[in-house]
Structures are given as structure tokens and as C-alpha cells.
Design an enzyme around this catalytic site. Structure first.
Site: not given
Ligand code: ATP
Ligand code: MG
Length: 563
Positions: A35, A262, A272
Site C-alpha cells: 500500500e 512476518r 508504517k
Molecule cells: P504496515 O502494517 O507496516 O503498514 P502492511 O502489511 O500493511 O504493513 P503493505 O504495504 O500492505 O504493508 O504490505 C505489502 C506486503 O508486505 C504484504 O504482502 C505484507 O504481507 C508484506 N509485509 C508487510 N510487513 C511485513 C513484515 N513485517 N514481514 C514480512 N512481510 C511483511
Molecule cells: Mg496494509
């Protein structure tokens, strides 16, 4: 470890099985779906290495898809930085897609759901809807709007999109099963109204936006994704992912979702939302603050793409959540720099040393960039009568356990140069030493025959008139507690108040060349690494200009990582 053939991770095993069975005619397609609401962090790198890695290894394609369904939080700044970071890590996508490319298709699909009696417009508040969800063991309560006639649902949904309904007043919900043991099936929200923020790509074209669950699987399906890999918190969403696709897919092909653990690292946060808060409130210097776990922060800190990928390789992929020791990340970067970073002398707490019997104007000393590895190049250092040494390397009244400089006949080698003996010092009334005096042995120069004479200690030095002042930024863990996300209360109060220390030090003149403006490659500065002897690994910071050198400490030399 690095040279061993690594065994397949569980997702690679699934892919190999699918290939062996001839699924999807041997086609492998993944996607990385960030995102664009923040900068990438090292957790994302774990996902990137998986998504792009699978495609590379099995001759597939990995596309980059921006999951841009919430205009309130998203911005082109993030779209740009995400692309830059992925390329810097060394990966290349097939295509760039946006979930917003499918808004038209998804809207049509929502209309189809309504017409088939599978969706309804709910006028309750978000709180009311949440209250009626029930618990995993108790069924939820049906909304009073659940059985609204189809034509009324159609009219209202169109009114939502036409901007006739205020934000928050209505949502479109899937009509599935309010008693399903999987809570995600209890009439999940498909669409909400957002009129307060234009979308970074579609502007004001849309007043309704699809929710994650209604957008993600469909986007995978539209693109032809075969393996949709995400993190474990989506396991419970998987049945809904499959359900939505099953409602409209007219082919045998299906994308499949797989989940891994994760990445969480001690003494930092990996969200984020929280990182944005730190940036907005000035609690760090920006997304690329070298204390941040972002890709740009790590890059500025001096981590190479190779070191970051090596770290991801070490931790692997499993199906259980856990926490990785920050020490392992630091260990990995040390291993990366150990054999490549040229050594230089840097004096952090200088005191003047005068070599009283030194006659000449000065002389050039040639020293290996890395001791014992002449093939890795060498540098020139100026040696002269007046030097700076570390204050702590001299003691006026030392006992026999102090092997460095002290009057009384003890011999100490100046790194790559001569052997000296201290003869005395000047002191202020408060005891502060201002100058140390010594004599040198002209026949003891390193690299000559007399240079083999052993001393118990070797100390670092720089020449007084040619050395340069450097601002050294020394970093420590960003948070004072191991797992800030698990603590009650405000995470900002858990920040380590000593995470940044700025020291002005004196480095040898060979670093002069770093003062030329930093070369920027596609907006990313090149990393110039050094080991400041005894102080750690340092990298030149982009704040450097022609008059002022700034270095970040990537890692200290002490490795406290236990296997
Ligand atoms: P945040 O909570 O930091 O916003 P998010 O999961 O909402 O993280 P996205 O931009 O939606 O962030 O994530 C893009 C991809 O990265 C997704 O497939 C997500 O599962 C993966 N991802 C995000 N954070 C992690 C993490 N800490 N470890 C492994 N994969 C991750
Ligand atoms: Mg997200």
C-alpha cells in the site's frame, strides 16, 4: 552457510509440487502488493525476497501492484520511493499495476453482486456494525437493512458513488452468513464512501472505494497471479479471498493465497503507521533516518543491498510468528563490511602528541587499506612531528597493566609508523592533559627491517595540520525496550533517548576526497564505507558538502550476536 545449498522453504516446496503436477501449465506468477502509504521497511524486504525470489527461481513473473484503495493515506511520494527501493535491492518487476486500475471492474462486480442478492447497502454506523458481529462462538445479529430490496440497494449504491451520500453514512456489505464461525464471513464490508480526499491516481472520479478483501483477490485474479503470498495475519481472510473469486470467476484458473511469518526485530517497530508518526512529529529526522528500519534508513546507515538480502536469507520463512534479535542484523552487516571496508584512522577524543626528536618536515607513510591485503590497495598518510592521538591512549601515572603510552620507558607503536616512548605531558590546573611528549625510534618504521620489533600496544594517530574534522553520528537502538509493540501505553515514550550521539572527530587526510559533492545515482547516493579503526564501520552521509564531512556509524566493531 553462504555457500551451502539452502534447502527449499515451504513455499518453494509448494511451487515445485505445483510445477510437477503441471498446474497452470507451468506458469508461475507472483506479485508484491504494497500500500503506498509509507516507505518500505525491512519487513517488506522479507516479502519482496519471497515474491521476486520465487519468480526468479522458477522462471516466472513478479509484478509490482500498488494496493491503493485508501486515498486518505496514500501518496505518489510513496509510490516513487517504493519503486526506487525495490530496484536498489536488486529486483525487477514485470509490470507495475495499481489496484485502482480495477476500480471500474470492481464497481461493476459490486453491481453484479447486488443484482444477484449477494450484497446490500447498510445505513448503520461502523460501531453498530461492529457490535453486531458477535463472537467466534456466538452468531452475529443481522442488520435491519439486510433484506432491503435489490433495486433499492442498486439505487443507494449508485447514490453513494454519485456523491449524494455523506462519508460514513452508508456502506455496501456482502450478504453471506452472520453465524459463520469465521468472523470475516459475517457480512464483510465491500465498499465505503470516501469523499474527503482525492485519489493520487484517479482524482475525484470515485466516491466509493473497495475494501482490502474485496479488492485483493480480485486483483490477483484479473492479473493471473498463481501464488499470492502474504503474511500470517491473512490466514483467516483466505476463505473470503476464495469466496469472492468463486462468485464470479468463469474459468478453472484460481490464484491461491499462501502465508508466512512476518518479520519482527527487537528494539524497533515495523509498522508504517507508527513510523509515520515518528517522522511527522520530528522524533526521527525523516523516513531515511539511519535509526529507522526502513530500506532508505538502512541504506543511509550504510547497509548494502547485499547485506540486507543476506539477513533475510539467514532468517528464512516459517509458519510461526517470532522475533528476530537486532544483533543478527548488525552481525550480518559486519560480515559484509569486514572484508571490503578500507581502514582509516579517526581520533574521537584527541590530545596532541609532539615527537620531540623528530626533525623532518614530515613524510608519507603508505598503509594497506586492509592490513595484510596489499591486493586491496593502499593509502597515503602524512607523518610529522605533531599528531593527535586518543586521550585514553595516554596515562601519566599508569600501573603495569596499562600497555599504552605512559612515561617510564614503555614502547608503543604508532599504527603503520614508528615506535615511540612517552616522556611527559602538559596539564591544566584541573588535571586536563593538553599535550603529550614522546620520542621516536627512527629505525622502527613499519615495513622496514626495524619495523618487525614487537610492542604490546599499537595506537592510532592522525597528523595535526592535515587531518580533517568529521561529524560522526553514532547510533544506538531506536527503542529502549525489546518489543515496543507489546507494551501498554504510548510507544513514543519507549524511544531510546540516547539513540543518536554526535561526535566531532579528526580523521586522516585520505578522506579528503569524500568532500566532493556526493554522486547521486537515480536519487540514491553511493555508499562509501570505511572502518574507522577501533570505532566501527562508517559510511559517508549525504549531508556532507565541500566544507563539512558527515559520517554515519553503520555498526560498532563489537559483535554481541550469539549463535
Ligand atoms: P504496515 O502494517 O507496516 O503498514 P502492511 O502489511 O500493511 O504493513 P503493505 O504495504 O500492505 O504493508 O504490505 C505489502 C506486503 O508486505 C504484504 O504482502 C505484507 O504481507 C508484506 N509485509 C508487510 N510487513 C511485513 C513484515 N513485517 N514481514 C514480512 N512481510 C511483511
Ligand atoms: Mg496494509
Amino acid at each position: 552457510m553462504e555457500n551451502e545449498e539452502k534447502s527449499l522453504n515451504f513455499i518453494e516446496q509448494i511451487v515445485e509440487k505445483d510445477l510437477a503436477e503441471g498446474k497452470n501449465n507451468g506458469r508461475i506468477q507472483t506479485r508484491f502488493p504494497p500500500e503506498p502509504n509509507g516507505y518500505l521497511h525491512i519487513g517488506h524486504v522479507k516479502a519482496i525476497c519471497m515474491d521476486f525470489g520465487i519468480a526468479e527461481r522458477y522462471n516466472g513473473v513478479c509484478n509490482l501492484r500498488f494496493d491503493d484503495t485508501n486515498p486518505v493515506k496514500e501518496d505518489v511520494e510513496y509510490v516513487d520511493s517504493i519503486q526506487q527501493d525495490i530496484q536498489w535491492l536488486g529486483f525487477q518487476w514485470g509490470n507495475v499495476y495499481y489496484a485502482s486500475d480495477y476500480f471500474e471492474k470492481l464497481y461493476d462486480l459490486a453491481i453484479r453482486f447486488i443484482k444477484e442478492g449477494k450484497a446490500y447497502v447498510d445505513e448503520q454506523t461502523a460501531e453498530q456494525i461492529a457490535e453486531q458481529k458477535g463472537t467466534p462462538t456466538e452468531p452475529g445479529v443481522a442488520s435491519p437493512f439486510r433484506d432491503r430490496p435489490i433495486d433499492e440497494n442498486l439505487r443507494l449504491f449508485q447514490a453513494m458513488q454519485n456523491g449524494e451520500i455523506e462519508e460514513g453514512r452508508m456502506v455496501l456489505r456482502a450478504k453471506i452468513d452472520m453465524a459463520n464461525p469465521n468472523m470475516h464471513f459475517r457480512d464483510p464490508i465491500m465498499y465505503r464512501i470516501i469523499t474527503s480526499h482525492p485519489h493520487h491516481k484517479t482524482g475525484t472520479r470515485w466516491n466509493v472505494y473497495p475494501m482490502y478483501d474485496f479488492a485483493h483477490g480480485q486483483s490477483d485474479y484479473f492479473e493471473g497471479v498463481t501464488h499470492s503470498i502474504c503474511t500470517l495475519e491473512f490466514v483467516v481472510h483466505r476463505p473470503l479471498y476464495d469466496y469472492f473469486i468463486d462468485q464470479f470467476a468463469d474459468s478453472d484458473y484460481r490464484p491461491h493465497q499462501y502465508e508466512f511469518n512476518r518479520l519482527n526485530i527487537t528494539y524497533t517497530v515495523m509498522s508504517k503507521r507508527k513510523m509515520l508518526q515518528l517522522v511527522r512529529e520530528g522524533l526521527v529526522r525523516g523516513w531515511d533516518d539511519p535509526r529507522m528500519p526502513t530500506v532508505c534508513g538502512l541504506r543511509r546507515r550504510g547497509y548494502s543491498a547485499h547485506a540486507i538480502r543476506e539477513f533475510i536469507n539467514k532468517i528464512g520463512y516459517t509458519k510461526v510468528e517470532g522475533m528476530i534479535d537486532l544483533g543478527l542484523l548488525e552481525h550480518t552487516v559486519r560480515e559484509d563490511l569486514k572484508e571490503t571496508a578500507p581502514r582509516v584512522c579517526a581520533i574521537f577524543d584527541p590530545v596532541k602528541l609532539v615527537i620531540t626528536n623528530y626533525q623532518g618536515e614530515g613524510e608519507t607513510i603508505v598503509a594497506d587499506n586492509i592490513d595484510g591485503h596489499p591486493e586491496l590497495g593502499s593509502r597515503e598518510m602524512l607523518f610529522a612531528k605533531e599528531l593527535y592521538i586518543e586521550r585514553g591512549d595516554f596515562m601519566q601515572n599508569a600501573d603495569k597493566n596499562f600497555f599504552r603510552l605512559s612515561p617510564g620507558g614503555r614502547e608503543v607503536r604508532l599504527k603503520s609508523a614508528y615506535i615511540i616512548q612517552a616522556t611527559g605531558c602538559d596539564q591544566l590546573p584541573d588535571g586536563t592533559i593538553t599535550t603529550v611528549y614522546a620520542t621516536y625510534d627512527p629505525n622502527s618504521k613499519s615495513g622496514t627491517e626495524g619495523g618487525n620489533r614487537k610492542t604490546k600496544a599499537t595506537i592510532n594517530w592522525v597528523e595535526c595540520n592535515t587531518c580533517i574534522d568529521v561529524e560522526a553520528r553514532l547510533y544506538d537502538r531506536l527503542f529502549a525496550v525489546e518489543n515496543p509493540s507489546a507494551e501498554e501505553g504510548d510507544f513514543r515514550e519507549l524511544l531510546n533517548p540516547n539513540s543518536l550521539k554526535v561526535v566531532n572527530c579528526k580523521v586522516e587526510s585520505s578522506l579528503q576526497r569524500e568532500m566532493q559533492a556526493l554522486p547521486l545515482k537515480n536519487g540514491v547516493h553511493e555508499q562509501h564505507h570505511y572502518q574507522f579503526l577501533k570505532q566501527g564501520y562508517f559510511v559517508v552521509d549525504p549531508d556532507t558538502d565541500a566544507n563539512h564531512l558527515v559520517f554515519n556509524r553503520t555498526a560498532s566493531l563489537k559483535d554481541n550476536w550469539q549463535k
